[in-house]
Design an enzyme around this catalytic site. Structure first.
Site, PDB file in Angstrom:
ATOM      1  N   SER A   1     -22.839  28.707  -4.067  1.00  0.00           N
ATOM      2  CA  SER A   1     -22.857  28.135  -2.730  1.00  0.00           C
ATOM      3  C   SER A   1     -23.253  26.658  -2.807  1.00  0.00           C
ATOM      4  CB  SER A   1     -23.801  28.944  -1.832  1.00  0.00           C
ATOM      5  OG  SER A   1     -23.649  28.583  -0.485  1.00  0.00           O
TER       6      SER A   1
ATOM      7  N   ASP B   1     -17.788  32.749  -0.518  1.00  0.00           N
ATOM      8  CA  ASP B   1     -19.076  32.297  -1.054  1.00  0.00           C
ATOM      9  C   ASP B   1     -19.515  33.033  -2.313  1.00  0.00           C
ATOM     10  OD1 ASP B   1     -21.665  31.416  -1.393  1.00  0.00           O
ATOM     11  OD2 ASP B   1     -22.383  32.067   0.553  1.00  0.00           O
TER      12      ASP B   1
END
EC number: 3.1.1.-
Length: 386
Positions: free
Chosen positions: A77, A215
């Site tokens: 991320s 993600d």
């Protein structure tokens, strides 16, 4: 449940692997791991700036960069974004961003990245600005050009499997040699917040290979430290420079793991009575927060136990703020006021003790870590010259 099971399997594999070999500093593998957390990436950015400054001071070299000292840099991320910034080369084949440039990047671009789309259907943010700025900063650079080994995680929602982008995998899986901006957007495309990312590369046969990614936290649950160690272990087995390292021998690893902060014990916690009234959407938001917090604690617990079992606890440093409150707990609050608070959190964290049992501050621990990294780099250079 599946994530916990895999952690336990790896944990006991590590404990089962014993070695009495004393690590030679020049043969130790150095690993940097950076958690996910959206705008809270400002916190580890402050830590990276301090560490790079220490390395420049110790080696009397203002051009020293983190990529010069770490064999593996991993992130998920926002941690994946930081990884790319400090490992992607510029036209002079040096990192395009110094660590001191990262916080200004967040302050300038954060409000545009986290600019609510206003749509009641689809993700909260359209991701267009994020992708645009990543393209501008990272250009056409691909994984193989990274200045050191990287480990950036994502999750393919079409194949239902994690995708880990590393240089060392490219010989076997050339389709993973994607553009860094595609990888960075993908690892940051948190469900609910940003749209998934679709792009293509090509296999060794020239066939199109499709990615449908979200993600990296879905794959590593926010903390990529175990992933980074796994990549480092494989790297050590394949590189003759680390000939003394045995499989999963963490006694010969130097690991710096940077968190993006967890909530204070009494901030945004819930009672069973409150949660009993929640619907599916409320649970969805809460579960993400709970899972990330649990992952952060448990990964640190597993790794700490392993290093202590090897009498190598000084080889592992986890830098984490465990008392975030108010707006600083939000991964998408990019208001000027909150970003300034996050800067203060990072700066204050440096002055805090590493643990309640030790008076050593994070600042002092990072200075010690910088000296180890510097000494190891010099020993490696001397060995290579013979």
């Amino acid at each position: 449940m599946a994530t916990t099971k895999s952690f336990l399997i790896l944990f006991f594999m590590i404990l089962a692997t014993t070695s009495s070999t004393c690590a030679k500093l020049e043969e130790m593998v150095t690993v940097l791991s950076i958690d996910g957390g959206g705008i809270k990436g400002i916190i580890p950015a402050i830590i990276l700036e301090f560490l790079e400054g220490q390395l420049q001071e110790v080696d009397n070299n203002k051009d020293a960069r983190l990529a010069d000292y770490f064999d593996v840099i991993g992130g998920t991320s926002t941690g994946g974004l930081l990884t790319a910034m400090i490992t992607t080369p510029n036209e002079n084949n040096r990192p395009f961003a110094a660590a001191k440039d990262i916080v200004p990047f967040y302050l300038e671009h954060g409000p545009h990245i986290f600019n609510y789309s206003g749509s009641i259907i689809g993700p909260m943010y359209d991701g267009k600005y994020l992708l645009q700025v990543l393209q501008e900063k990272l250009g056409e650079t691909r994984v193989h050009q990274a200045l050191t080994e990287v480990a950036i995680s994502s999750f393919d929602i079409k194949t239902n499997k994690p995708v880990i982008f590393t240089k060392s995998n490219l010989a076997k899986s050339p389709e993973l040699d994607a553009k860094m901006y595609d990888i960075c957007y993908s690892t940051a495309a948190a469900p609910i917040y940003f749209p998934p990312h679709y792009f293509i590369t090509h296999t060794s046969n020239g066939d199109i290979y499709e990615f449908n990614l979200v993600d990296g936290g879905v794959a590593t649950v926010g903390d990529p430290a175990l992933l980074s160690l796994s990549v480092a272990t494989r790297l050590a087995q394949e590189d003759p420079a680390f000939s003394s390292i045995k499989s999963l021998d963490y006694k010969q690893m130097l690991l710096l793991s940077l968190g993006t902060g967890t909530n204070s014990e009494f901030d945004k916690t819930y009672t069973a009575q409150e949660a009993a009234k929640w619907g599916p959407l409320r649970w969805m938001l809460a579960i993400q927060q709970m899972t990330n917090a649990a992952s952060s604690y448990m990964t640190d617990y597993y790794i700490s136990t392993v290093f202590q079992a090897r009498h190598s606890q000084n080889n592992y440093l986890r830098v984490q703020e465990n008392a975030l409150t108010g707006t600083t707990t939000e991964m998408d609050d990019a208001s000027e006021a909150n970003m300034e608070l996050l800067v203060q959190v990072g700066e204050t964290l440096l002055k805090k003790p590493v643990s309640k049992d030790s008076p050593e501050t994070y600042e002092e621990a990072l200075k010690r870590f910088a000296k180890l990294l510097s000494d190891r780099k010099k020993l490696r250079a001397n060995k290579a010259s013979y």
